[in-house]
Design a protein around this motif. Structure first.
Motif, mmCIF file in Angstrom:
data_model
loop_
_atom_site.group_PDB
_atom_site.id
_atom_site.type_symbol
_atom_site.label_atom_id
_atom_site.label_comp_id
_atom_site.label_asym_id
_atom_site.label_seq_id
_atom_site.Cartn_x
_atom_site.Cartn_y
_atom_site.Cartn_z
ATOM 1 N N ALA A 217 -38.302 103.580 48.319
ATOM 2 C CA ALA A 217 -37.012 103.356 48.972
ATOM 3 C C ALA A 217 -35.865 103.239 47.982
ATOM 4 O O ALA A 217 -34.764 103.749 48.231
ATOM 5 C CB ALA A 217 -37.083 102.108 49.854
ATOM 6 N N SER A 218 -36.084 102.583 46.859
ATOM 7 C CA SER A 218 -35.000 102.365 45.899
ATOM 8 C C SER A 218 -34.503 103.657 45.271
ATOM 9 O O SER A 218 -33.417 103.683 44.679
ATOM 10 C CB SER A 218 -35.458 101.397 44.804
ATOM 11 O OG SER A 218 -36.554 101.937 44.080
ATOM 12 N N SER A 219 -35.277 104.748 45.378
ATOM 13 C CA SER A 219 -34.891 106.029 44.772
ATOM 14 C C SER A 219 -34.352 107.022 45.788
ATOM 15 O O SER A 219 -34.052 108.166 45.431
ATOM 16 C CB SER A 219 -36.114 106.642 44.059
ATOM 17 O OG SER A 219 -36.637 105.774 43.080
ATOM 18 N N LEU A 220 -34.209 106.613 47.041
ATOM 19 C CA LEU A 220 -33.964 107.568 48.116
ATOM 20 C C LEU A 220 -32.509 107.958 48.342
ATOM 21 O O LEU A 220 -32.232 108.798 49.201
ATOM 22 C CB LEU A 220 -34.526 107.022 49.436
ATOM 23 C CG LEU A 220 -36.040 107.088 49.599
ATOM 24 C CD1 LEU A 220 -36.451 106.418 50.904
ATOM 25 C CD2 LEU A 220 -36.523 108.527 49.571
ATOM 26 N N GLU A 221 -31.568 107.401 47.621
ATOM 27 C CA GLU A 221 -30.169 107.692 47.906
ATOM 28 C C GLU A 221 -29.842 109.183 47.835
ATOM 29 O O GLU A 221 -29.110 109.691 48.709
ATOM 30 C CB GLU A 221 -29.247 106.907 46.970
ATOM 31 C CG GLU A 221 -27.771 106.986 47.340
ATOM 32 C CD GLU A 221 -27.480 106.555 48.775
ATOM 33 O OE1 GLU A 221 -26.507 107.085 49.360
ATOM 34 O OE2 GLU A 221 -28.211 105.699 49.314
ATOM 35 N N PRO A 222 -30.360 109.951 46.850
ATOM 36 C CA PRO A 222 -30.076 111.397 46.867
ATOM 37 C C PRO A 222 -30.592 112.088 48.133
ATOM 38 O O PRO A 222 -29.947 113.009 48.640
ATOM 39 C CB PRO A 222 -30.812 111.920 45.621
ATOM 40 C CG PRO A 222 -30.928 110.738 44.725
ATOM 41 C CD PRO A 222 -31.110 109.565 45.641
ATOM 42 N N VAL A 223 -31.725 111.654 48.641
ATOM 43 C CA VAL A 223 -32.260 112.192 49.893
ATOM 44 C C VAL A 223 -31.346 111.837 51.053
ATOM 45 O O VAL A 223 -31.046 112.676 51.927
ATOM 46 C CB VAL A 223 -33.685 111.659 50.135
ATOM 47 C CG1 VAL A 223 -34.162 112.010 51.540
ATOM 48 C CG2 VAL A 223 -34.647 112.207 49.089
ATOM 49 N N GLU B 223 -26.439 105.263 61.224
ATOM 50 C CA GLU B 223 -26.302 104.844 59.835
ATOM 51 C C GLU B 223 -27.656 105.053 59.151
ATOM 52 O O GLU B 223 -28.684 104.595 59.650
ATOM 53 C CB GLU B 223 -25.898 103.370 59.782
ATOM 54 C CG GLU B 223 -25.718 102.829 58.385
ATOM 55 C CD GLU B 223 -25.406 101.339 58.370
ATOM 56 O OE1 GLU B 223 -25.067 100.827 57.294
ATOM 57 O OE2 GLU B 223 -25.515 100.700 59.439
ATOM 58 N N LEU B 224 -27.661 105.744 58.028
ATOM 59 C CA LEU B 224 -28.890 106.002 57.268
ATOM 60 C C LEU B 224 -28.833 105.223 55.972
ATOM 61 O O LEU B 224 -27.950 105.449 55.137
ATOM 62 C CB LEU B 224 -29.045 107.495 56.973
ATOM 63 C CG LEU B 224 -29.291 108.423 58.166
ATOM 64 C CD1 LEU B 224 -29.269 109.875 57.712
ATOM 65 C CD2 LEU B 224 -30.629 108.099 58.816
ATOM 66 N N VAL B 225 -29.776 104.309 55.792
ATOM 67 C CA VAL B 225 -29.781 103.464 54.593
ATOM 68 C C VAL B 225 -31.202 103.320 54.062
ATOM 69 O O VAL B 225 -32.184 103.545 54.776
ATOM 70 C CB VAL B 225 -29.198 102.060 54.884
ATOM 71 C CG1 VAL B 225 -27.745 102.151 55.320
ATOM 72 C CG2 VAL B 225 -30.030 101.335 55.930
ATOM 73 N N ALA B 226 -31.288 102.953 52.789
ATOM 74 C CA ALA B 226 -32.582 102.670 52.170
ATOM 75 C C ALA B 226 -32.850 101.174 52.207
ATOM 76 O O ALA B 226 -31.936 100.359 52.051
ATOM 77 C CB ALA B 226 -32.603 103.169 50.730
ATOM 78 N N SER B 227 -34.083 100.798 52.434
ATOM 79 C CA SER B 227 -34.471 99.389 52.439
ATOM 80 C C SER B 227 -34.351 98.792 51.042
ATOM 81 O O SER B 227 -34.604 99.461 50.042
ATOM 82 C CB SER B 227 -35.918 99.250 52.929
ATOM 83 O OG SER B 227 -36.381 97.921 52.744
ATOM 84 N N GLY B 228 -33.967 97.530 50.997
ATOM 85 C CA GLY B 228 -33.935 96.818 49.726
ATOM 86 C C GLY B 228 -35.180 95.994 49.487
ATOM 87 O O GLY B 228 -35.269 95.274 48.491
ATOM 88 N N LEU B 229 -36.176 96.129 50.374
ATOM 89 C CA LEU B 229 -37.386 95.294 50.270
ATOM 90 C C LEU B 229 -38.496 95.942 49.459
ATOM 91 O O LEU B 229 -39.492 95.292 49.155
ATOM 92 C CB LEU B 229 -37.900 94.962 51.676
ATOM 93 C CG LEU B 229 -36.942 94.149 52.537
ATOM 94 C CD1 LEU B 229 -37.524 93.943 53.931
ATOM 95 C CD2 LEU B 229 -36.626 92.810 51.886
#
Length: 396
Positions: free
Chosen positions: A332-338, A356-362
């Motif tokens: 999840a922490s690497s998914l921002e480019p996706v 809203e599309l977001v990556a989990s911080g967990l």
């Protein structure tokens, strides 16, 4: 004591405990307003539950600086150390456990990594048993274990059962844990628990959590309620193969990153960074790192993954009115480019409003955190479960 009086007393204790679970520090007046109980009943139950160890009295309103005139109000709160809850993520290869008190404060964690090709039912059960024992001991808590929640990568209905007539994988994942662990044990789908974890951090009435590791699974919250469906099938993504008309189906980010990278290399695309890695050990982490370093092939792969995520998002929005989609899991922490690519594509393939599309911080803890949240939610909603652990002198 007659039966009707006994039942009423249990209901009164339940009401006060529910208020204690859902509030911080409270006065008798606040408890009266929340529960509709009389002052005498509230004060009597507070004394009883304090003696039983479930709540505790704290400094009164004057000592706390909350009042200056009149008689200071007594104040109470749930005693966080009165009970213990344990959450377990029993994945295909990774196993995580967490022990927490009644406020959700994490007291201990543990984890195991197993080769999924050699794991059988007995090894899954013994691994979970060992982890539960480990975190319970490491928590240094003498409090009773109230509930253990176990997340598994299989559909689970509201009774903790998985379909048994669809291959052997789901039967293996749902290995009958309640029969092999002490106390109350709840089995739940891992994506559902991820959704509960994210919902606990960001209250949204209509949301989804997508676990996007090797496979894609969705935990769905609609109108504020977690969906299960018949046989726990809500959120299963096997339909993607038919809807998107390909053979990829519910493959997740890890699987797609490998697949599309190796296919591109085999087709003659150049990538000095990725071509130098053994094909059998290539991971999504390698592809994300290569993309960050400017590798064109890796960037194209991440764009393709983003486009697929956008199509999944479009389906969820159209069918369920989802407003927020959280991508969870180890990557999840690497998914921002996706996600950047998915956000770009959505307006071309779907109709507004867009989620809203977001990556989990967990990170890797999304499922086990959700298990803790689920355990605490069950206790908040039905604190009568606590009463079974009260000493006989304090029970109704």
């Amino acid at each position: 004591m007659n039966v009707s009086t006994s039942v009423l007393r249990r209901l009164n204790i339940e009401a006060l405990l529910r208020h204690a679970f859902t509030s911080g520090t409270f006065t008798a007046a606040e408890a009266m307003e929340a529960t509709s109980l009389t002052r005498a009943t509230v004060l009597g139950l507070c004394d009883e539950l304090t003696a039983a160890g479930w709540i505790e009295e704290v400094e009164d309103s004057r000592t706390a600086g909350l009042s200056r005139r009149g008689r200071p109000a007594r104040r109470h709160r749930l005693r966080s150390g009165a009970g213990l809850v344990i959450g377990v993520d029993a994945g295909r290869s990774g196993y995580r456990a967490m022990a927490a008190d009644l406020r959700g404060t994490v007291l201990a964690t543990g984890r195991r990594e197993l080769d999924p090709d050699v794991v059988d039912r007995e090894l899954r059960i013994s691994t979970v048993q060992d982890l539960v024992r480990e975190v319970r001991e490491a928590s240094a808590s003498a409090a009773p274990l109230l509930v253990t929640v176990i997340g598994i990568p299989a559909p689970v209905d509201t009774h903790g059962r998985s379909p048994i007539d669809v291959g052997t994988f789901w039967r293996l994942m749902n290995s009958g844990f309640p029969e092999h662990l002490d106390g109350r044990v709840v089995v739940e789908n891992d994506a559902n628990l991820s959704a509960l974890a994210e919902h606990g951090q960001h209250l949204e009435a209509n949301m989804a959590a997508l676990l996007v590791g090797e496979r894609v699974g969705a935990g769905l919250i609609v109108d504020g309620r977690l969906l299960h469906g018949a046989l726990g099938g809500a959120g299963e993504m096997r339909f993607l193969e038919t809807v998107l008309q390909d053979d990829i189906g519910a493959e997740g980010v890890g699987s797609l990153a490998r697949r599309w990278t190796l296919e591109s290399l085999a087709a003659g695309r150049e990538s000095p960074l990725l071509a130098a890695l053994p094909a059998e050990s290539l991971t999504a982490v390698d592809v994300f790192a290569a993309a960050q370093a400017g590798d064109a092939l890796a960037r194209d792969v991440l764009d393709r993954i983003g486009e697929r995520i956008a199509r999944i998002a479009a389906i969820l929005v159209s069918l369920l009115g989802i407003e927020r989609i959280v991508l969870a899991g180890a990557v999840a922490s690497s998914l921002e480019p996706v996600l950047v690519r998915a956000r770009e594509v959505l307006p071309d393939i779907a109709y507004a409003p867009f989620p809203e599309l977001v990556a989990s911080g967990l990170g890797r803890d999304a499922v086990v955190r959700g298990a803790i949240e689920h355990a605490l939610t069950r206790l908040r909603e039905d604190p009568l479960e606590l009463l079974e652990s009260l000493e006989p002198s304090a029970s109704p």
